[in-house]
Motif scaffolding. Structure first.
Motif, PDB file in Angstrom:
ATOM      1  N   TYR A 202      19.853  -9.841  12.226  1.00  0.00           N
ATOM      2  CA  TYR A 202      18.451  -9.421  12.903  1.00  0.00           C
ATOM      3  C   TYR A 202      18.207  -8.096  11.982  1.00  0.00           C
ATOM      4  CZ  TYR A 202      14.225  -6.726  14.454  1.00  0.00           C
ATOM      5  OH  TYR A 202      13.239  -6.391  14.614  1.00  0.00           O
TER       6      TYR A 202
ATOM      7  N   LEU B 118       7.747  -4.420  -6.616  1.00  0.00           N
ATOM      8  CA  LEU B 118       7.107  -3.190  -6.400  1.00  0.00           C
ATOM      9  C   LEU B 118       7.792  -2.305  -7.805  1.00  0.00           C
ATOM     10  CD1 LEU B 118       7.529  -1.164  -3.080  1.00  0.00           C
ATOM     11  CD2 LEU B 118       5.460  -2.188  -3.735  1.00  0.00           C
TER      12      LEU B 118
ATOM     13  N   THR C 248       6.095  -4.676 -10.741  1.00  0.00           N
ATOM     14  CA  THR C 248       5.375  -3.672 -11.187  1.00  0.00           C
ATOM     15  C   THR C 248       4.656  -2.511 -11.001  1.00  0.00           C
ATOM     16  OG1 THR C 248       4.499  -3.758  -8.466  1.00  0.00           O
ATOM     17  CG2 THR C 248       3.321  -5.397  -9.223  1.00  0.00           C
TER      18      THR C 248
ATOM     19  N   LYS D  40      -1.114  -1.705 -22.298  1.00  0.00           N
ATOM     20  CA  LYS D  40      -2.454  -3.071 -21.291  1.00  0.00           C
ATOM     21  C   LYS D  40      -3.212  -3.795 -22.564  1.00  0.00           C
ATOM     22  CE  LYS D  40      -2.028  -1.003 -18.426  1.00  0.00           C
ATOM     23  NZ  LYS D  40      -0.158  -0.920 -17.819  1.00  0.00           N
TER      24      LYS D  40
ATOM     25  N   VAL E 107      -7.071   0.866 -11.097  1.00  0.00           N
ATOM     26  CA  VAL E 107      -5.209   0.694 -10.868  1.00  0.00           C
ATOM     27  C   VAL E 107      -4.715  -0.725  -9.921  1.00  0.00           C
ATOM     28  CG1 VAL E 107      -3.728   1.390  -8.460  1.00  0.00           C
ATOM     29  CG2 VAL E 107      -5.501   3.200  -9.170  1.00  0.00           C
TER      30      VAL E 107
ATOM     31  N   ALA F 185      -4.630  -1.989 -14.272  1.00  0.00           N
ATOM     32  CA  ALA F 185      -3.083  -1.526 -14.829  1.00  0.00           C
ATOM     33  C   ALA F 185      -2.192  -1.745 -14.150  1.00  0.00           C
ATOM     34  CB  ALA F 185      -3.082  -0.084 -14.602  1.00  0.00           C
ATOM     35  N   PHE F 186      -1.827  -2.409 -13.049  1.00  0.00           N
ATOM     36  CA  PHE F 186      -0.527  -3.134 -12.412  1.00  0.00           C
ATOM     37  C   PHE F 186      -0.803  -4.795 -12.755  1.00  0.00           C
ATOM     38  CE2 PHE F 186      -0.590   0.044  -9.146  1.00  0.00           C
ATOM     39  CZ  PHE F 186       0.264  -0.101  -8.843  1.00  0.00           C
TER      40      PHE F 186
ATOM     41  N   CYS G 134      -2.108  -5.206 -15.866  1.00  0.00           N
ATOM     42  CA  CYS G 134      -1.850  -5.323 -17.106  1.00  0.00           C
ATOM     43  C   CYS G 134      -2.543  -5.104 -18.460  1.00  0.00           C
ATOM     44  CB  CYS G 134      -0.426  -5.855 -17.359  1.00  0.00           C
ATOM     45  SG  CYS G 134       0.023  -5.467 -19.652  1.00  0.00           S
TER      46      CYS G 134
ATOM     47  N   TRP H 270      -3.334   5.471  -3.829  1.00  0.00           N
ATOM     48  CA  TRP H 270      -2.506   4.482  -4.697  1.00  0.00           C
ATOM     49  C   TRP H 270      -1.360   3.644  -4.189  1.00  0.00           C
ATOM     50  CZ3 TRP H 270       2.555   5.208  -7.011  1.00  0.00           C
ATOM     51  CH2 TRP H 270       2.543   4.265  -8.014  1.00  0.00           C
TER      52      TRP H 270
ATOM     53  N   TRP I  54      -0.643   0.163  -4.628  1.00  0.00           N
ATOM     54  CA  TRP I  54       0.971  -0.504  -5.514  1.00  0.00           C
ATOM     55  C   TRP I  54       1.124  -1.859  -4.861  1.00  0.00           C
ATOM     56  CZ3 TRP I  54       5.590   2.769  -5.294  1.00  0.00           C
ATOM     57  CH2 TRP I  54       6.547   2.375  -5.864  1.00  0.00           C
ATOM     58  N   ILE I  55       1.089  -1.053  -3.109  1.00  0.00           N
ATOM     59  CA  ILE I  55       1.574  -2.505  -2.646  1.00  0.00           C
ATOM     60  C   ILE I  55       0.619  -3.339  -2.619  1.00  0.00           C
ATOM     61  CG2 ILE I  55       1.817  -3.484   0.389  1.00  0.00           C
ATOM     62  CD1 ILE I  55       2.404  -0.576   0.527  1.00  0.00           C
TER      63      ILE I  55
ATOM     64  N   TRP J  23      -1.253  -4.949  -5.214  1.00  0.00           N
ATOM     65  CA  TRP J  23      -1.124  -5.799  -6.237  1.00  0.00           C
ATOM     66  C   TRP J  23       0.225  -6.096  -6.334  1.00  0.00           C
ATOM     67  CZ3 TRP J  23      -5.843  -7.538  -6.954  1.00  0.00           C
ATOM     68  CH2 TRP J  23      -6.744  -7.371  -6.597  1.00  0.00           C
ATOM     69  N   THR J  24       0.959  -5.888  -5.130  1.00  0.00           N
ATOM     70  CA  THR J  24       1.995  -6.370  -4.977  1.00  0.00           C
ATOM     71  C   THR J  24       2.537  -7.819  -4.813  1.00  0.00           C
ATOM     72  OG1 THR J  24       3.274  -4.558  -5.950  1.00  0.00           O
ATOM     73  CG2 THR J  24       5.394  -6.092  -5.693  1.00  0.00           C
ATOM     74  N   PHE J  25       2.839  -7.777  -3.622  1.00  0.00           N
ATOM     75  CA  PHE J  25       2.990  -8.814  -2.777  1.00  0.00           C
ATOM     76  C   PHE J  25       1.430  -9.777  -2.882  1.00  0.00           C
ATOM     77  CE2 PHE J  25       5.367  -4.565  -0.999  1.00  0.00           C
ATOM     78  CZ  PHE J  25       6.224  -5.224  -2.014  1.00  0.00           C
TER      79      PHE J  25
ATOM     80  N   GLN K 237       8.360  -9.345  15.845  1.00  0.00           N
ATOM     81  CA  GLN K 237       9.245  -8.983  16.017  1.00  0.00           C
ATOM     82  C   GLN K 237       9.933  -7.939  15.257  1.00  0.00           C
ATOM     83  OE1 GLN K 237      11.161 -12.982  15.237  1.00  0.00           O
ATOM     84  NE2 GLN K 237       9.959 -13.772  16.687  1.00  0.00           N
ATOM     85  N   TYR K 238       9.655  -7.385  14.664  1.00  0.00           N
ATOM     86  CA  TYR K 238      10.192  -6.587  13.790  1.00  0.00           C
ATOM     87  C   TYR K 238       9.567  -4.672  13.437  1.00  0.00           C
ATOM     88  CZ  TYR K 238      12.439 -10.414  11.470  1.00  0.00           C
ATOM     89  OH  TYR K 238      13.538 -10.958  11.558  1.00  0.00           O
TER      90      TYR K 238
ATOM     91  N   PRO L 274       9.419  -3.256  17.489  1.00  0.00           N
ATOM     92  CA  PRO L 274      10.617  -2.866  18.484  1.00  0.00           C
ATOM     93  C   PRO L 274      11.225  -1.550  17.589  1.00  0.00           C
ATOM     94  CG  PRO L 274      11.016  -5.443  18.190  1.00  0.00           C
ATOM     95  CD  PRO L 274       9.791  -5.243  17.053  1.00  0.00           C
ATOM     96  N   ILE L 275      11.633  -2.245  16.064  1.00  0.00           N
ATOM     97  CA  ILE L 275      11.934  -0.779  15.376  1.00  0.00           C
ATOM     98  C   ILE L 275      11.035   0.339  15.020  1.00  0.00           C
ATOM     99  CG2 ILE L 275      11.940   0.166  12.950  1.00  0.00           C
ATOM    100  CD1 ILE L 275      12.508  -3.011  12.147  1.00  0.00           C
TER     101      ILE L 275
END
Lengths: 150, 357
Positions: A9, A24, A27, A35, B53, B56-57, B59, B311, B315-316, B318-320, B334-335, B338-339
């Protein structure tokens, strides 16, 4: 070491964080790269168009203004949609007395050209080429029919 | 700068001319107008920032044509939205259908009014501030569910159900993270939370558990606002536009603005709870530096931190890539939960043992 070892886990958590950080980082690098957007009408003076860009058919000439066309008509027959039409005249050589076909007018209709380059490939003498002058807009379709030889 | 001097001056001015109840009414209306104006202003800034933004991510340059550097683009968009027709759908539940966007925007404005912008510049501040903030932010999901249900459209319905499942789940993580910071600060009053960060922000004071809570908060906050990678409720490629498929004109505009402003609110809460709100940067021992930082007005600190967190969220975003619905729920239950629980325990131990700065 077993290949399909089941991850713990905590292991999956750290693996996930690692993979997210990799994304991350990518990007973030992209955020600071110059650009790629071209601001077209404003940047006309600095615009770089690729040499191989096919925008308009033209006939290269030598210093005396002669083209290399032998009026064989291969380009005309290679063209899939009748963009090229050639008119020829027959001239008689004064020394040998033999008659020979020469090019009278080379008409090229930019409006129906698909820029497939079959004419350029068909030419045995490399008499026609494409250039990259792409600003071809005109107000009348008749202006699109170009006479390539001078 | 202390805004309480301004507010008390206005209060005494009104007291001279109006009876007591009239003063309360007039002040409420004034505060509401200011809040809504600020809300719209920040929405405009947010939409422009999002476009730039995002570009820019990817290009690109983003909007460059309307006004200098595309500055008038957002106004053009809003104007377009305002002049569009509001279509009423046949066989939809008309009352709920027109009510839904107002519920969403109301929850958003109510949460927005909890944000402290500077000392004294704070609309809603009382002893259970954090609780109120969570309650206000979580009834926005009701509007989304109503919108999906009343549209009489399967895509809207699926989007709304996904949104409901997702937002109710992630509310838990957001709550746990807030609770972690409440344990550290010992109070739920937002102004008191900010005051106690004047001698060091909570992310430094609470060190490891605060950092973990900050990361979990950012993830869960992103999910709360229905933005990529958690944009299943409005996944364009699957559900056309999710719960607001059938909406047009300004009703759609309300959903759109509320969604953007929820990002601002999530970022604002993050900067309040973790990065000190309007409290300037304080490093123990560097007295000259601390005095210099103290001269920057609190509203600049608050907005600076908020836009920094926005920002980060962009960033998150436009990345994933988008998660699947089961992955979203696995990640939460599950993550993150508990964490978050373990982290709350760690924070409690740290506070009890005095291991905080």
């Amino acid at each position: 070491m077993k290949r399909n070892r089941k991850k713990t886990y905590v292991g999956t958590v750290f693996q996930a964080i690692h993979s997210l950080l990799t994304g991350l980082k990518v990007t973030m690098k992209e955020f600071f790269t110059p650009k790629v957007t071209e601001q077209y009408p404003e940047n006309r003076s600095t615009l770089q168009i690729s040499e191989r860009h096919r925008a308009q058919l033209y006939m290269p000439t030598d210093e005396e203004g002669n083209n290399r066309c032998i009026a064989c008509g291969l380009c005309q027959s290679a063209c899939p949609n009748g963009t090229i039409s050639i008119t020829t005249t027959t001239v008689t050589d004064s020394e040998t007395g033999k008659s020979r076909k020469v090019l009278a007018e080379y008409h090229y209709d930019l409006g129906s050209c698909t820029f497939c380059q079959l004419c350029v490939n068909a030419c045995p003498k490399e008499a026609i080429k494409f250039n990259n002058k792409f600003e071809n807009a005109v107000f009348d379709r008749s202006n699109l029919i170009l006479k390539l030889n001078k | 700068m202390d805004f309480t001097t301004i507010t008390t001056a206005i209060n005494s001015l009104l007291c001279r001319y109006l009876p007591e109840q009239g003063v309360v009414l007039a002040e409420s209306i004034l505060a509401a107008i200011c809040l809504i104006l600020a809300y719209v202003l920040f929405a405009i800034v947010m939409i422009f920032m999002e476009r730039k933004v995002c570009a820019a991510f990817q290009c690109r340059l983003g909007p460059m044509r309307v006004g200098y550097w595309g500055l008038l683009q957002v106004f053009a968009d809003v104007f377009k939205m305002l002049i569009k027709e509001i279509i009423s759908i046949k066989r939809s539940d008309h009352v709920l259908y027109s009510l839904a966007p107002y519920i969403v925007i109301m929850s958003s404005v109510l949460t927005f009014s909890c944000l402290p912008f500077a000392r004294g510049l704070h609309a809603l501040d009382f002893n259970i501030g954090v609780f109120f903030l969570m309650a206000a932010s979580s009834f926005g999901v009701l509007g989304i569910l109503l919108a999906g249900w009343s549209s009489n459209n399967k895509f809207s319905m699926i989007g709304a159900m996904r949104s409901g499942g997702q937002m109710i789940s992630y509310e838990l993580s957001v709550g746990l993270c807030m609770l972690t910071m409440v344990v550290l600060s010992g109070t739920m009053q937002i102004s008191a939370i900010v005051e106690s960060q004047l001698d060091g922000w909570f992310i430094f004071k609470g060190h490891i558990p605060a950092c973990i809570a900050f990361v979990i908060y950012l993830i869960a906050g992103n999910a709360e606002t229905n933005r990529a990678p958690f944009d299943l409720p409005e996944a364009e490629s699957e559900l056309t536009a999710g719960y607001h498929t059938e909406y047009s004109g300004m009703h759609f505009g309300f959903f759109y603005v509320a969604e953007f402003m929820n990002v601002f609110i999530v970022a604002g809460i993050a900067s309040t709870l973790f990065l000190g709100g309007w409290a300037p940067l304080y490093i123990p021992g560097f007295d000259a530096f601390n005095t210099a930082m103290g001269y920057i007005p609190g509203i600049v600190w608050m907005l600076g931190k908020t836009f920094f967190v926005i920002w980060l969220l962009m960033w998150i975003r436009w990345t994933f890539p988008r998660l699947r619905i089961d992955q979203v729920l696995v990640l939460e239950w599950q993550y993150l939960v508990p964490i978050g629980l373990v982290n709350l325990l760690i924070m409690t131990i740290c506070v009890v043992m005095g291991w905080t700065f």
